[in-house]
Design an enzyme around this catalytic site. Structure first.
Site, PDB file in Angstrom:
ATOM      1  CD  GLU A   1      -8.790  -8.930  -3.952  1.00  0.00           C
ATOM      2  OE1 GLU A   1      -9.955  -8.792  -2.874  1.00  0.00           O
ATOM      3  OE2 GLU A   1      -7.552  -9.905  -3.439  1.00  0.00           O
TER       4      GLU A   1
ATOM      5  CE  LYS B   1      -3.956  -1.746   2.367  1.00  0.00           C
ATOM      6  NZ  LYS B   1      -4.954  -1.979   3.816  1.00  0.00           N
TER       7      LYS B   1
ATOM      8  CE1 TYR C   1      -9.352  -3.357   0.411  1.00  0.00           C
ATOM      9  CE2 TYR C   1      -8.070  -1.617  -0.289  1.00  0.00           C
ATOM     10  CZ  TYR C   1      -8.340  -2.424   0.152  1.00  0.00           C
ATOM     11  OH  TYR C   1      -6.693  -2.948   0.844  1.00  0.00           O
TER      12      TYR C   1
ATOM     13  CG  HIS D   1      -4.985  -6.262  -0.109  1.00  0.00           C
ATOM     14  ND1 HIS D   1      -6.467  -6.470  -0.043  1.00  0.00           N
ATOM     15  CD2 HIS D   1      -5.378  -7.216  -1.589  1.00  0.00           C
ATOM     16  CE1 HIS D   1      -7.247  -7.179  -0.404  1.00  0.00           C
ATOM     17  NE2 HIS D   1      -6.319  -7.726  -1.603  1.00  0.00           N
TER      18      HIS D   1
ATOM     19  CG  ASN E   1      -3.478  -2.259   7.415  1.00  0.00           C
ATOM     20  OD1 ASN E   1      -3.657  -1.952   5.892  1.00  0.00           O
ATOM     21  ND2 ASN E   1      -4.189  -3.355   7.141  1.00  0.00           N
TER      22      ASN E   1
END
Ligand code: IDP
Ligand code: MG
Length: 153
Positions: free
Chosen positions: A126, A9, A49, A115, A112
């Protein structure tokens, strides 16, 4: 061999942790079969998402994921979805166990670092969102003869 989508990310890219995180997956034995630095659009973030649309953190999440480039990759290996999720740790940094990526490098709920797809079916969906067919490169890696025993194949 199972495949999963991993995204490093924007916080991982901005904090210079791309190499450190990829190193963990490589050292575990996963094979990188696709990888690219991407500036993702709000549309792609929303599609990725979609399951979280309407939740309180959703708009901030889309803003975060589009704020700076991400490093997207497809990893291949035995039980790739489950094992990479275990390596990532719990969703929120403060809850993630030491020894996991989130537990070693993060303290935030939203920022965080990484993913990973949460099921083989999700992974298929995805991967198709982030990579065209020709961008996924299957190749032989002789070292796999020492990553997997016959009974693992
Ligand atoms: P996961 O990334 O561990 O699969 P999900 O529940 O799918 O976790 O949430 C997707 C992402 O949304 C998380 O990785 C995190 O960046 C963000 N997120 C989830 N819940 C919250 C929250 O309560 N506050 C802020 N961000 C959140
Ligand atoms: Mg998730």
């Amino acid at each position: 061999m199972e495949r999963t989508l991993i995204l490093l990310k924007p916080d991982a890219v901005q904090r210079g942790l791309v190499g450190t995180i990829i190193q963990r997956f490589e050292a575990r034995g996963f094979k990188i079969v696709a990888a690219k630095l991407m500036q993702i659009t709000p549309e792609l973030a929303a599609e990725h998402y979609a399951a979280h649309k309407g939740k309180g953190f959703y708009d901030a999440l889309v803003g975060f994921m589009t704020a700076s480039p991400i490093m997207a990759m497809v990893l291949e290996g035995n039980d790739a979805v489950r094992v990479t999720r275990a390596m990532m740790g719990a969703t929120f940094g403060p809850n993630a166990e030491s020894g996991t990526i989130r537990g070693d490098f993060g303290l935030s709920k939203q920022y965080n670092l990484v993913h990973g797809s949460d099921s083989p079916e999700t992974a298929q969906r995805e991967i198709a969102l982030f990579f065209k067919r020709g961008e996924i490169l299957p190749y032989d890696r002789p070292a796999d003869a020492w990553v997997y025993a016959d009974e693992d194949r």
